[in-house]
Enzyme design. Structure first.
Site, PDB file in Angstrom:
ATOM      1  N   ASP A  10       0.772  -1.277   0.205  1.00  0.00           N
ATOM      2  CA  ASP A  10      -0.023  -0.025   0.047  1.00  0.00           C
ATOM      3  C   ASP A  10       0.964   1.218   0.037  1.00  0.00           C
ATOM      4  OD1 ASP A  10      -2.743   1.204   1.900  1.00  0.00           O
ATOM      5  OD2 ASP A  10      -1.594   2.266   0.698  1.00  0.00           O
ATOM      6  N   ILE A  11       0.953   2.208  -0.982  1.00  0.00           N
ATOM      7  CA  ILE A  11       1.719   3.294  -1.000  1.00  0.00           C
ATOM      8  C   ILE A  11       1.463   4.322  -0.039  1.00  0.00           C
ATOM      9  CG2 ILE A  11      -0.244   4.704  -2.278  1.00  0.00           C
ATOM     10  CD1 ILE A  11       2.327   5.296  -4.413  1.00  0.00           C
ATOM     11  N   ASN A  24      -7.446  12.605  -9.943  1.00  0.00           N
ATOM     12  CA  ASN A  24      -8.142  12.909 -11.120  1.00  0.00           C
ATOM     13  C   ASN A  24      -8.017  14.616 -11.152  1.00  0.00           C
ATOM     14  OD1 ASN A  24     -10.453  14.306  -9.704  1.00  0.00           O
ATOM     15  ND2 ASN A  24     -10.837  12.194  -9.008  1.00  0.00           N
ATOM     16  N   GLY A  32      -9.400   4.047  -5.288  1.00  0.00           N
ATOM     17  CA  GLY A  32      -8.086   3.580  -5.514  1.00  0.00           C
ATOM     18  C   GLY A  32      -6.946   4.306  -4.537  1.00  0.00           C
ATOM     19  N   VAL A  33      -5.851   4.693  -5.240  1.00  0.00           N
ATOM     20  CA  VAL A  33      -4.982   5.390  -4.670  1.00  0.00           C
ATOM     21  C   VAL A  33      -5.179   6.479  -4.151  1.00  0.00           C
ATOM     22  CG1 VAL A  33      -2.366   6.534  -5.178  1.00  0.00           C
ATOM     23  CG2 VAL A  33      -3.124   4.238  -6.223  1.00  0.00           C
ATOM     24  N   ASP A  34      -5.934   7.307  -4.732  1.00  0.00           N
ATOM     25  CA  ASP A  34      -6.656   8.540  -4.625  1.00  0.00           C
ATOM     26  C   ASP A  34      -7.484   8.613  -3.170  1.00  0.00           C
ATOM     27  OD1 ASP A  34      -8.304  11.248  -6.367  1.00  0.00           O
ATOM     28  OD2 ASP A  34      -6.882  11.523  -4.740  1.00  0.00           O
ATOM     29  N   GLY A 124      -5.616   1.297 -12.961  1.00  0.00           N
ATOM     30  CA  GLY A 124      -6.859   0.971 -12.214  1.00  0.00           C
ATOM     31  C   GLY A 124      -7.967   1.371 -12.892  1.00  0.00           C
TER      32      GLY A 124
HETATM   33  N1  APR Z   1      -1.449   1.771  -3.053  1.00  0.00           N
HETATM   34  C1  APR Z   1      -0.766   1.361  -4.034  1.00  0.00           C
HETATM   35  N2  APR Z   1      -1.543   0.957  -5.479  1.00  0.00           N
HETATM   36  C2  APR Z   1      -2.572   1.005  -5.266  1.00  0.00           C
HETATM   37  C3  APR Z   1      -3.627   1.311  -4.207  1.00  0.00           C
HETATM   38  C4  APR Z   1      -2.762   1.606  -2.949  1.00  0.00           C
HETATM   39  N3  APR Z   1      -3.176   2.009  -1.652  1.00  0.00           N
HETATM   40  N4  APR Z   1      -4.940   1.431  -4.583  1.00  0.00           N
HETATM   41  C5  APR Z   1      -4.756   1.086  -5.653  1.00  0.00           C
HETATM   42  N5  APR Z   1      -3.732   0.860  -6.178  1.00  0.00           N
HETATM   43  C6  APR Z   1      -3.306   0.305  -7.584  1.00  0.00           C
HETATM   44  C7  APR Z   1      -4.481  -0.186  -8.312  1.00  0.00           C
HETATM   45  O1  APR Z   1      -4.583  -1.572  -8.291  1.00  0.00           O
HETATM   46  C8  APR Z   1      -3.846   0.250  -9.841  1.00  0.00           C
HETATM   47  O2  APR Z   1      -2.787  -0.673 -10.361  1.00  0.00           O
HETATM   48  O3  APR Z   1      -2.907   1.661  -8.231  1.00  0.00           O
HETATM   49  C9  APR Z   1      -3.077   1.541  -9.550  1.00  0.00           C
HETATM   50  C10 APR Z   1      -3.794   2.873  -9.935  1.00  0.00           C
HETATM   51  O4  APR Z   1      -5.152   2.459  -9.847  1.00  0.00           O
HETATM   52  P1  APR Z   1      -6.317   3.652  -9.537  1.00  0.00           P
HETATM   53  O5  APR Z   1      -6.010   4.041  -7.885  1.00  0.00           O
HETATM   54  O6  APR Z   1      -7.631   3.285  -9.743  1.00  0.00           O
HETATM   55  O7  APR Z   1      -5.707   5.126 -10.354  1.00  0.00           O
HETATM   56  P2  APR Z   1      -6.010   5.380 -12.020  1.00  0.00           P
HETATM   57  O8  APR Z   1      -6.349   3.893 -12.622  1.00  0.00           O
HETATM   58  O9  APR Z   1      -4.939   6.256 -12.406  1.00  0.00           O
HETATM   59  O10 APR Z   1      -7.511   6.029 -11.947  1.00  0.00           O
HETATM   60  C11 APR Z   1      -7.791   7.390 -11.280  1.00  0.00           C
HETATM   61  O11 APR Z   1      -9.336   6.867  -9.962  1.00  0.00           O
HETATM   62  O12 APR Z   1      -9.544   6.808  -7.776  1.00  0.00           O
HETATM   63  C12 APR Z   1      -9.919   7.563  -8.709  1.00  0.00           C
HETATM   64  O13 APR Z   1      -9.849   9.788  -8.090  1.00  0.00           O
HETATM   65  C13 APR Z   1      -9.276   8.769  -8.893  1.00  0.00           C
HETATM   66  O14 APR Z   1     -10.494   9.589 -10.950  1.00  0.00           O
HETATM   67  C14 APR Z   1      -9.259   9.058 -10.427  1.00  0.00           C
HETATM   68  C15 APR Z   1      -9.077   7.695 -11.039  1.00  0.00           C
END
Ligand code: APR
Length: 180
Positions: A10-11, A24, A32-34, A124
């Site tokens: 987890d980042i 975004n 997700g990460v956000d 993601g």
């Molecule tokens: N730590 C590390 N990696 C993570 C975590 C975490 N806590 N949560 C998710 N991931 C991974 C996902 O499995 C994926 O491989 O990070 C990668 C990016 O996924 P997303 O977080 O969905 O980001 P992205 O694909 O860039 O989409 C961005 O998603 O959450 C919304 O607000 C955000 O609208 C934006 C969109």
């Protein structure tokens, strides 16, 4: 040359100078990460994002750009928010994805941050195929002209980790593994 390290986990738990958020353009949070960054980092991060929207990014942060805020309660000095491109079958947006990594490193340089943790941006919710996303990430970081000493790609699951291992191998390097 930036040292590349792959980490499973987890980042929001990785102690580095800068944690890159897969945001975004609204900068107002998401899943997700956000979602994890805002949940763990606390309200200070959102407050700083709102201020950025008010002062510099009235229309939102454009795709491919990066901007820094406080890291709030995260074990980091800064969060660098970057907006990845949504995957498209008909349009090649690779340059925009590469720009996320390049711009984030540029912002880290401006802040004097020497260790940076990246997620697999756009792979993601934004649907970018992992293999290609990993290739772009590794190639862009390797080619970057930056003062950053170490980039940790923090991969949330085994599939993503394997994709990045392959990308590092293809780029002719070896990356030290790390416990997630
Ligand atoms: N730590 C590390 N990696 C993570 C975590 C975490 N806590 N949560 C998710 N991931 C991974 C996902 O499995 C994926 O491989 O990070 C990668 C990016 O996924 P997303 O977080 O969905 O980001 P992205 O694909 O860039 O989409 C961005 O998603 O959450 C919304 O607000 C955000 O609208 C934006 C969109």
């Amino acid at each position: 040359m930036v040292r590349i390290v792959l980490v499973r986990g987890d980042i929001t738990e990785v102690a580095v100078d800068a944690v890159v958020n897969a945001a975004n353009s609204s900068l107002l949070g998401g899943g997700g990460v956000d979602g994890a960054v805002h949940r763990k980092g606390g309200p200070e991060i959102l407050a700083a994002c709102r201020e950025l929207r008010r002062s510099h990014y009235g229309k939102g942060l454009p795709t491919g750009r990066a901007v820094a805020t406080t890291a709030g309660r995260l074990p980091a000095r800064h969060v660098i928010h970057t907006v990845g491109p949504v995957w498209s079958e008909d349009e090649d947006r690779s340059e925009l994805l590469a720009s996320c990594y390049r711009e984030s490193l540029r912002v880290a340089d401006e802040l004097g941050d020497r260790t940076v943790a990246f997620p697999a941006v756009s792979t993601g919710v934004y649907g970018w195929p992992l293999g290609d996303g990993a290739r772009i990430a590794v190639e862009t970081v390797r080619a970057a002209d930056t003062e950053v000493e170490e980039v940790r790609f923090v991969l949330f699951d085994a599939t993503a980790y394997a994709a990045f291992e392959a990308a590092v191998g293809d780029a002719g390097g070896d990356a030290g593994g790390g416990a997630g």
